[in-house]
Scaffold this active site. Structure first.
Site, short mmCIF file in Angstrom:
data_model
loop_
_atom_site.label_atom_id
_atom_site.label_comp_id
_atom_site.label_asym_id
_atom_site.label_seq_id
_atom_site.Cartn_x
_atom_site.Cartn_y
_atom_site.Cartn_z
N SER A 103 0.81 -1.21 0.00
CA SER A 103 0.00 0.00 0.00
C SER A 103 0.85 1.27 0.00
CB SER A 103 -0.95 -0.04 1.19
OG SER A 103 -1.89 0.98 1.09
N HIS A 104 0.71 2.06 1.06
CA HIS A 104 1.39 3.36 1.14
C HIS A 104 2.75 3.23 1.82
CE1 HIS A 104 -0.85 2.34 4.65
NE2 HIS A 104 0.01 3.07 5.34
N ASP A 147 -2.17 6.76 -3.17
CA ASP A 147 -1.04 6.01 -2.60
C ASP A 147 -0.54 4.95 -3.59
OD1 ASP A 147 -3.10 4.12 -2.35
OD2 ASP A 147 -2.37 3.36 -0.44
N ASP A 149 -5.62 2.97 -3.55
CA ASP A 149 -6.90 2.99 -2.83
C ASP A 149 -7.06 4.23 -1.94
OD1 ASP A 149 -4.96 2.05 -1.11
OD2 ASP A 149 -6.09 0.31 -0.40
N ARG A 150 -5.95 4.91 -1.61
CA ARG A 150 -6.08 6.11 -0.78
C ARG A 150 -6.07 7.38 -1.62
NH1 ARG A 150 -2.83 5.56 4.80
NH2 ARG A 150 -3.42 3.42 5.22
N ASP A 190 -0.87 1.75 -4.09
CA ASP A 190 -1.77 0.80 -4.74
C ASP A 190 -3.10 1.42 -5.15
OD1 ASP A 190 -2.52 0.99 -2.02
OD2 ASP A 190 -3.47 -0.97 -2.06
N LYS A 193 -11.45 0.62 -1.05
CA LYS A 193 -11.49 2.07 -1.20
C LYS A 193 -10.88 2.45 -2.54
CE LYS A 193 -7.52 2.49 1.98
NZ LYS A 193 -7.44 1.42 2.98
C1 VG1 Z 1 -4.07 1.60 8.24
C2 VG1 Z 1 -5.21 2.57 8.35
C3 VG1 Z 1 -6.52 1.89 7.98
C4 VG1 Z 1 -6.40 1.29 6.57
C5 VG1 Z 1 -5.20 0.38 6.50
C6 VG1 Z 1 -4.96 -0.14 5.09
O1 VG1 Z 1 -4.27 0.53 9.14
O2 VG1 Z 1 -5.30 3.12 9.64
O3 VG1 Z 1 -7.57 2.84 8.05
O4 VG1 Z 1 -7.56 0.56 6.26
O5 VG1 Z 1 -4.02 1.08 6.91
O6 VG1 Z 1 -4.72 0.92 4.20
P1 VG1 Z 1 -3.57 0.47 10.61
O7 VG1 Z 1 -4.01 -0.82 11.21
O8 VG1 Z 1 -2.09 0.59 10.39
O9 VG1 Z 1 -4.08 1.66 11.35
V1 VG1 Z 1 -4.01 0.65 2.67
O10 VG1 Z 1 -4.09 1.98 1.76
O11 VG1 Z 1 -3.91 -0.75 2.63
O12 VG1 Z 1 -4.46 -0.41 2.08
CO CO Z 2 -3.32 1.57 -0.14
#
Ligand code: VG1
Ligand code: CO
Length: 539
Positions: free
Chosen positions: A112-113, A276, A280-281, A278, A375
């Site tokens: 992800s990010h 981000d 989704d953000r 991937d 998302k």
């Molecule tokens: C974090 C965020 C959460 C989000 C997750 C995946 O998780 O707080 O809101 O769904 O990342 O985001 P955590 O457990 O570190 O707080 V991402 O853009 O995978 O996919």
């Molecule tokens: Co992401």
């Protein structure tokens, strides 16, 4: 030829908030990735009738990992694999591909990010047939497999060329290399008014889309520049890079600083969005203006009638518990259903599938809707562009109008990173134990009126999940405490701070929340326990 390889378990393959996320070097240990993939397959019956998607955000190890999944899938007699061309598929597009083609699941290779590269992170988001990440019971079953695995199956077939679209076959498995972008754009076209967006983007309106060297670069180029007619160069950092060009592909005020600086400069465009790694953000910026993600969800919900797909009405809206209460006020005004779930997109899936909600979001720069089960950063960008096209107002005025109507939840998230796991666990369990004693206590100008662990009862499968501790004050302010489930380096304590006001609408959040942030540290004893006087990251 199919080989059976003897292996031994790794103890740490439990999925977190969003799949399995580890240091790249951890994933690259001998058999580590293979064990995990075989463990997933071990939980799925009748693989010879099952089809899966594979793709990723293009980070380091993406292509190697894809070839490994192909060979393990072939050896496990999977029926068919769909693979994004060049190994690329954004998380939201992946969800759509699974739903559109009625696949049984998918492997989106991304952290992800989190930063990429050999010194960064790698991860696997494993989706099921809902198009969303697997539910807690499935990840538990997979985890149990990882704890007893002693062999995996793998084909010795040559690597597959991922660059050519088309169908091939190996062992008894079909492999189709697909265009990961075209169908996703068709989906966006079925939701939004592309003519209206074209008129806006071809006018003198100035827009920047920052793909942060992640997977949405090619999506953005095709959609915003080619199809919607924005000028060439609208999409920046548009080529997916294995290490994101050394950037941290996290769209927030800290890691997307060059974009933020541009938007606060004299030469600022009208509107900017960043996604981000991937896809989704999303982060939304106007000229000299940042939209807090919790507000973004509330504002989008309030404007749902702007969008053709939602014009005839929406089901309800949901947010994670840590997200501000802004969207709740909108849901009440619109008389639509409202739900609060634990952190992690998987908790929205049952609400969407049972038609309880259409829109949902999290404070962590995630907004989305029931067109898919993840998302969706580009969707959020198109939604904002549509509101601007229709209202002809600046981002700042849209937000200000919203606050005048509903009041404003000033909101900040404070992250305390790299805490030893035991220290963090003890802090949380001690805090949970003392919650009842906090009720009635006054800290500066704030008096606690409720304090409780957040417990969610899933209305569909009736499971209950505890995620975070909530301290609520008499004036409506809130603090939520929880530990991150995506970090790869010790524990991260997140504290979410919120204060509701109906005047003083244009103040600086850090000023408005200064005292409450202090209260949050005092209640959790964070400084005494970790030595940290201030958070490492404020978003
Ligand atoms: C974090 C965020 C959460 C989000 C997750 C995946 O998780 O707080 O809101 O769904 O990342 O985001 P955590 O457990 O570190 O707080 V991402 O853009 O995978 O996919
Ligand atoms: Co992401």
């Amino acid at each position: 030829m199919i080989e059976t390889i003897k292996t031994t378990p790794y103890t740490d393959q439990k999925m977190g908030t969003a799949g399995l996320r580890k240091k790249t070097k951890v994933i690259m240990q001998p058999n580590y990735f293979e064990n995990f993939i075989q463990s997933i397959f071990n939980t799925i019956p009748a693989l010879n009738q099952k089809s899966f998607l594979i793709g990723g955000d293009g980070r380091y190890f993406n292509k190697v990992a894809i070839q490994k999944i192909i060979k393990i899938a072939a050896a496990n007699q999977v029926k068919k694999l769909y693979i994004g061309q060049n190994g690329l598929v954004s998380t939201p597009a992946g969800s759509h591909i699974i739903l559109e083609n009625k696949l049984d699941g998918g492997f989106i290779l991304t952290a992800s990010h989190n930063p990429g590269g050999i010194g960064g992170d790698f991860g696997i988001k494993y989706a099921n047939a809902t198009g969303g990440q697997c539910q807690p019971a499935e990840s538990q079953a997979i985890y149990e497999q990882t704890q007893k695995i002693n062999e995996y199956k793998i084909s010795d077939m040559p690597d597959i060329d991922l660059s050519q679209i088309g169908l091939t076959r190996c062992e008894d498995m079909e492999i189709e290399i697909i265009d990961p972008i075209a169908d996703y754009i068709k989906l966006m076209e079925s939701i939004f008014d592309f003519n209206q967006l074209r008129a806006l983007l071809k006018s003198d309106f100035r827009f920047v889309f920052d793909a942060m060297n992640g997977v949405t670069g090619p999506y953005g180029k095709k959609l915003f520049e080619e199809i919607l007619g924005a000028p060439a160069g609208t999409v920046i950092h548009a080529t997916p890079l294995e290490d994101f060009g050394g950037l941290h592909p996290d769209p927030n005020l800290i890691y997307a600083k060059p974009l933020v600086d541009l938007m606060f400069s004299d030469n600022a465009p009208d509107f900017a969005a960043a996604n981000d790694g991937d896809g989704d953000r999303n982060m939304i910026l106007g000229r000299r203006f940042f939209v807090c993600p919790s507000d973004s969800l509330a504002i989008l919900t309030d404007h749902y009638q702007t969008i053709p797909a939602y014009r005839n009405g929406i089901f309800g809206v949901a947010k994670s518990a840590a997200t501000s209460m802004a969207v709740k006020r909108v849901a009440e005004a619109l008389k639509i259903g409202y739900y609060e779930v634990p952190t992690g997109w998987k908790y929205f899936i049952h609400l969407m599938d049972s038609q309880r909600i259409t829109l949902c979001g999290e404070e962590s720069f995630g907004t989305g809707a029931s067109h898919i089960r993840e998302k969706d950063g580009i969707w959020a960008t198109l939604f904002w562009l549509s509101i601007i096209a229709q209202t002809r107002k600046s981002v700042k005025d849209i937000a200000l109008d919203h606050w005048k109507k509903y009041g404003r939840s000033y909101y900040l998230r404070n992250d305390f990173e790299k805490i030893p796991q035991e220290t963090a666990d003890k802090l949380m369990s001690d805090l949970q134990n003392k919650l009842p004693s906090l009720i009635g206590q006054t800290f500066g100008s704030y008096t606690v009126n409720e304090a409780y662990p957040f417990i969610y009862n899933d209305p569909v499968d009736h499971t209950s999940t505890q995620n975070g501790l909530i301290v609520h004050f008499k004036d409506g302010s809130r603090i939520v405490y929880r530990l991150s489930g995506t970090g790869t380096d010790g524990a991260t304590l997140r504290t979410y701070i919120e204060r509701y006001v109906t005047d003083d609408l244009l103040e600086n959040p850090e000023d408005m929340l200064k005292e409450l942030c202090g209260v949050s540290r005092q209640i959790s004893e964070i400084t005494i326990r970790t030595g940290k006087e201030q958070p490492d990251i404020i978003t």
